[in-house]
Enzyme design. Sequence first.
Site, PDB file in Angstrom:
ATOM      1  N   LYS A 195      74.327  22.796  22.639  1.00 23.33           N
ATOM      2  CA  LYS A 195      74.014  23.066  21.237  1.00 23.33           C
ATOM      3  C   LYS A 195      74.605  24.415  20.820  1.00 23.33           C
ATOM      4  O   LYS A 195      75.271  24.531  19.802  1.00 23.33           O
ATOM      5  CB  LYS A 195      72.484  23.045  21.055  1.00 23.33           C
ATOM      6  CG  LYS A 195      72.033  23.338  19.660  1.00 23.33           C
ATOM      7  CD  LYS A 195      70.524  23.166  19.517  1.00 23.33           C
ATOM      8  CE  LYS A 195      70.070  23.743  18.188  1.00 23.33           C
ATOM      9  NZ  LYS A 195      68.644  23.597  17.943  1.00 23.33           N
ATOM     10  N   GLU A 201      75.257  28.471  32.279  1.00 20.96           N
ATOM     11  CA  GLU A 201      75.508  27.409  33.264  1.00 20.96           C
ATOM     12  C   GLU A 201      76.595  26.471  32.753  1.00 20.96           C
ATOM     13  O   GLU A 201      77.542  26.128  33.462  1.00 20.96           O
ATOM     14  CB  GLU A 201      74.226  26.588  33.507  1.00 20.96           C
ATOM     15  CG  GLU A 201      73.112  27.331  34.210  1.00 20.96           C
ATOM     16  CD  GLU A 201      72.136  27.986  33.244  1.00 20.96           C
ATOM     17  OE1 GLU A 201      72.547  28.327  32.094  1.00 20.96           O
ATOM     18  OE2 GLU A 201      70.974  28.172  33.628  1.00 20.96           O
ATOM     19  N   GLY A 253      67.114  21.210  21.107  1.00 17.79           N
ATOM     20  CA  GLY A 253      67.814  20.783  22.326  1.00 17.79           C
ATOM     21  C   GLY A 253      67.122  19.637  23.032  1.00 17.79           C
ATOM     22  O   GLY A 253      67.742  18.640  23.400  1.00 17.79           O
ATOM     23  N   ARG A 254      65.796  19.744  23.212  1.00 18.74           N
ATOM     24  CA  ARG A 254      65.081  18.721  23.978  1.00 18.74           C
ATOM     25  C   ARG A 254      64.814  17.468  23.163  1.00 18.74           C
ATOM     26  O   ARG A 254      64.196  16.526  23.654  1.00 18.74           O
ATOM     27  CB  ARG A 254      63.788  19.307  24.555  1.00 18.74           C
ATOM     28  CG  ARG A 254      62.888  19.987  23.545  1.00 18.74           C
ATOM     29  CD  ARG A 254      61.806  20.811  24.229  1.00 18.74           C
ATOM     30  NE  ARG A 254      61.006  21.592  23.283  1.00 18.74           N
ATOM     31  CZ  ARG A 254      61.349  22.791  22.831  1.00 18.74           C
ATOM     32  NH1 ARG A 254      62.482  23.346  23.206  1.00 18.74           N
ATOM     33  NH2 ARG A 254      60.562  23.437  21.985  1.00 18.74           N
ATOM     34  N   GLU A 339      58.313  22.798  27.532  1.00 21.01           N
ATOM     35  CA  GLU A 339      59.057  23.731  26.685  1.00 21.01           C
ATOM     36  C   GLU A 339      58.464  23.698  25.265  1.00 21.01           C
ATOM     37  O   GLU A 339      58.501  24.686  24.546  1.00 21.01           O
ATOM     38  CB  GLU A 339      60.552  23.377  26.665  1.00 21.01           C
ATOM     39  CG  GLU A 339      61.428  24.542  26.253  1.00 21.01           C
ATOM     40  CD  GLU A 339      62.919  24.343  26.563  1.00 21.01           C
ATOM     41  OE1 GLU A 339      63.429  24.963  27.511  1.00 21.01           O
ATOM     42  OE2 GLU A 339      63.565  23.564  25.846  1.00 21.01           O
ATOM     43  N   HIS A 370      53.409   7.315  48.716  1.00 18.40           N
ATOM     44  CA  HIS A 370      53.562   7.717  50.117  1.00 18.40           C
ATOM     45  C   HIS A 370      53.802   9.214  50.222  1.00 18.40           C
ATOM     46  O   HIS A 370      54.317   9.693  51.235  1.00 18.40           O
ATOM     47  CB  HIS A 370      54.709   6.924  50.749  1.00 18.40           C
ATOM     48  CG  HIS A 370      54.446   5.451  50.719  1.00 18.40           C
ATOM     49  ND1 HIS A 370      53.751   4.790  51.707  1.00 18.40           N
ATOM     50  CD2 HIS A 370      54.728   4.519  49.765  1.00 18.40           C
ATOM     51  CE1 HIS A 370      53.649   3.510  51.385  1.00 18.40           C
ATOM     52  NE2 HIS A 370      54.223   3.321  50.202  1.00 18.40           N
ATOM     53  N   LYS A 499      66.835  34.790  31.246  1.00 18.41           N
ATOM     54  CA  LYS A 499      68.279  34.766  30.966  1.00 18.41           C
ATOM     55  C   LYS A 499      68.802  36.202  30.858  1.00 18.41           C
ATOM     56  O   LYS A 499      69.841  36.545  31.403  1.00 18.41           O
ATOM     57  CB  LYS A 499      68.568  34.048  29.644  1.00 18.41           C
ATOM     58  CG  LYS A 499      68.380  32.542  29.676  1.00 18.41           C
ATOM     59  CD  LYS A 499      68.824  31.957  28.339  1.00 18.41           C
ATOM     60  CE  LYS A 499      68.370  30.531  28.159  1.00 18.41           C
ATOM     61  NZ  LYS A 499      68.616  29.997  26.834  1.00 18.41           N
TER      62      LYS A 499
HETATM   63  O1  F6P Z   1      67.131  27.627  28.043  1.00 17.23           O
HETATM   64  C1  F6P Z   1      66.501  26.617  27.367  1.00 17.23           C
HETATM   65  C2  F6P Z   1      67.434  25.876  26.444  1.00 17.23           C
HETATM   66  O2  F6P Z   1      67.673  26.627  25.317  1.00 17.23           O
HETATM   67  C3  F6P Z   1      66.879  24.522  26.097  1.00 17.23           C
HETATM   68  O3  F6P Z   1      65.985  24.562  25.057  1.00 17.23           O
HETATM   69  C4  F6P Z   1      68.117  23.757  25.821  1.00 17.23           C
HETATM   70  O4  F6P Z   1      67.880  22.378  25.860  1.00 17.23           O
HETATM   71  C5  F6P Z   1      69.006  24.249  26.941  1.00 17.23           C
HETATM   72  O5  F6P Z   1      68.671  25.610  27.072  1.00 17.23           O
HETATM   73  C6  F6P Z   1      70.474  24.073  26.738  1.00 17.23           C
HETATM   74  O6  F6P Z   1      70.909  24.717  25.591  1.00 17.23           O
HETATM   75  P1  F6P Z   1      72.321  24.422  24.978  1.00 17.23           P
HETATM   76  O7  F6P Z   1      72.361  22.989  24.575  1.00 17.23           O
HETATM   77  O8  F6P Z   1      72.469  25.349  23.827  1.00 17.23           O
HETATM   78  O9  F6P Z   1      73.358  24.692  26.031  1.00 17.23           O
END
Ligand code: F6P
Length: 532
Positions: A195, A201, A253-254, A339, A370, A499
């Site tokens: 987003k 990452e 995002g979620r 979240e 199990h 972060k």
């Molecule tokens: O760190 C949490 C977050 O902001 C989530 O809410 C989001 O889904 C994820 O990181 C990834 O964010 P982006 O889509 O901006 O890379």
Amino acid sequence: MFEALKSQFQKIGGRKITSLFEDENRATEFSLRSGKILFDYSKTNIDSATQSALLDLLEVSRFSQKRADMFSGAKINRTEDRAVLHTALRNLDGHPIQVDGEDIMPEVLETLGAMQTFSDAVRSGTYVGRGGAITDVVNIGIGGSDLGPAMAALALSPYHDGPACHFVSNIDAAHIVDTLRNLNPETTLVIVASKTFTTIETMTNAITAFDWMAKTVQDPAAQFVALSTAADKTAAFGIPSERVFGFADWVGGRYSLWGPIGLSLMIAIGPHNFEAFLRGAQTMDQHFLTAEPQHNMPVMLALVGIWHNQVCGYHTRAFLPYDQRLTRLPAYLQQLEMESNGKRVTMQGEDVSYGSGPVVWGEPGTNGQHAFYQLIHQGTQIVPSEFLVAAKGHEPDLGHHHTLLLANCLAQSQALMLGRSFSATREIGAAKGISGADLDKWANHRVFPGNRPSTTLIYPKLTPEILGKIIALYEHRVFVEGVILNINSFDQWGVELGKELASALEPVLKSGKASQDQDPSTRNLMKFIRGQ
Ligand code: F6P
């Protein structure tokens, strides 16, 4: 806020859930349907009085107004000054929704159309990589830009007839290396899903994938797609605008699986099945908007959650899908729930005076049986268990597997509720020839206290439409719980500090030098790392 309900719970004391079935209509009265899905909450200690007290919470929290606000595009995410309109992404009929005085639907539908055209091109081989038709799609994203499509792609694997889909999320190089190892860069499409297009990452993995592709492909950017709200950043990365699928900041995002972030899923299952997935969600939206609270599945699911967590004090929630293809659902719901509702202040920025969202976890059955069901049945904590199962599987030739799966699912909720008393267990021991003090000990280890609450969500078969309904159901449940808790379910400030500190630590680790700025524990850990 929950005082009246808490005193009702006190009064209930050790009442047996089984005693509630003296009302012969309980199984039907404490379960409800939305289309083809049945939600059963009769195996909880909720009776008519508690149900009506729970329903009263809706009035107090101005639920109807807040629901209308969300669907109409009001800026209910106040700390970010944003509307919350993931529901617009499945508003397939396109009825107008205004944000800042503008109808957002034409653009939403146009983007959906562009995704469909691109998916068709990839699936038909019209769009090609340097080595020909695309065989593999790698979605690089994390959190909501990974969990949704990864969970749904696995859930709908019987519908896959496009290129193979892979998901890379972790910053750990192991993830991308293990994923790319067996892929041909000349027939791989990389989707960078972010987003913000700043997530460390995702950007690190995207550059690694780009470099991997650049070894054999002259113009790697030609095999890259971006899904983002940040057009300037996708352009700076070098991805041409015709392969950038944008969305607006009113998609959290979620909650983003329904739009561009779902592109990998659409390529895997095809636009037609993706549309059925959206339709399923849209049907749940309609149900949520129109059904009376007592017959409204997201509302009742939320109230059961509030009852267990805020009233009874059972602070975790186990999701137990008896559906191997829903293996990633608990992880998806962890983000969706924790979240969203893992907050410590109210909408007004004051400390909450009650517990907020529960700890959410789970694993598919029968595997979990199990592993951790021991604690659920005999441990000292009560874990409200939420079972999910399909009446039918996708493998009719192996129907006996499905019968066993169903038998196990039903048996677990039954065992949790019925338990097995000391005297009944003693009788079993006596029949085995055990006697005296040994018998009591033997029996005590084998007693099941029972009276442990569970719910079951049952659906005919895990189709795209049903999956869409189920995911929308959980989204709305989170919304209702957030409204009752008076918290903002749509921000996530709690992820920021880690972060920031990681960004500060990275150069220190790189330099290999000791730093006095860190706390003693972290300094000691860094010393160990340096010594390796
Ligand atoms: O760190 C949490 C977050 O902001 C989530 O809410 C989001 O889904 C994820 O990181 C990834 O964010 P982006 O889509 O901006 O890379």
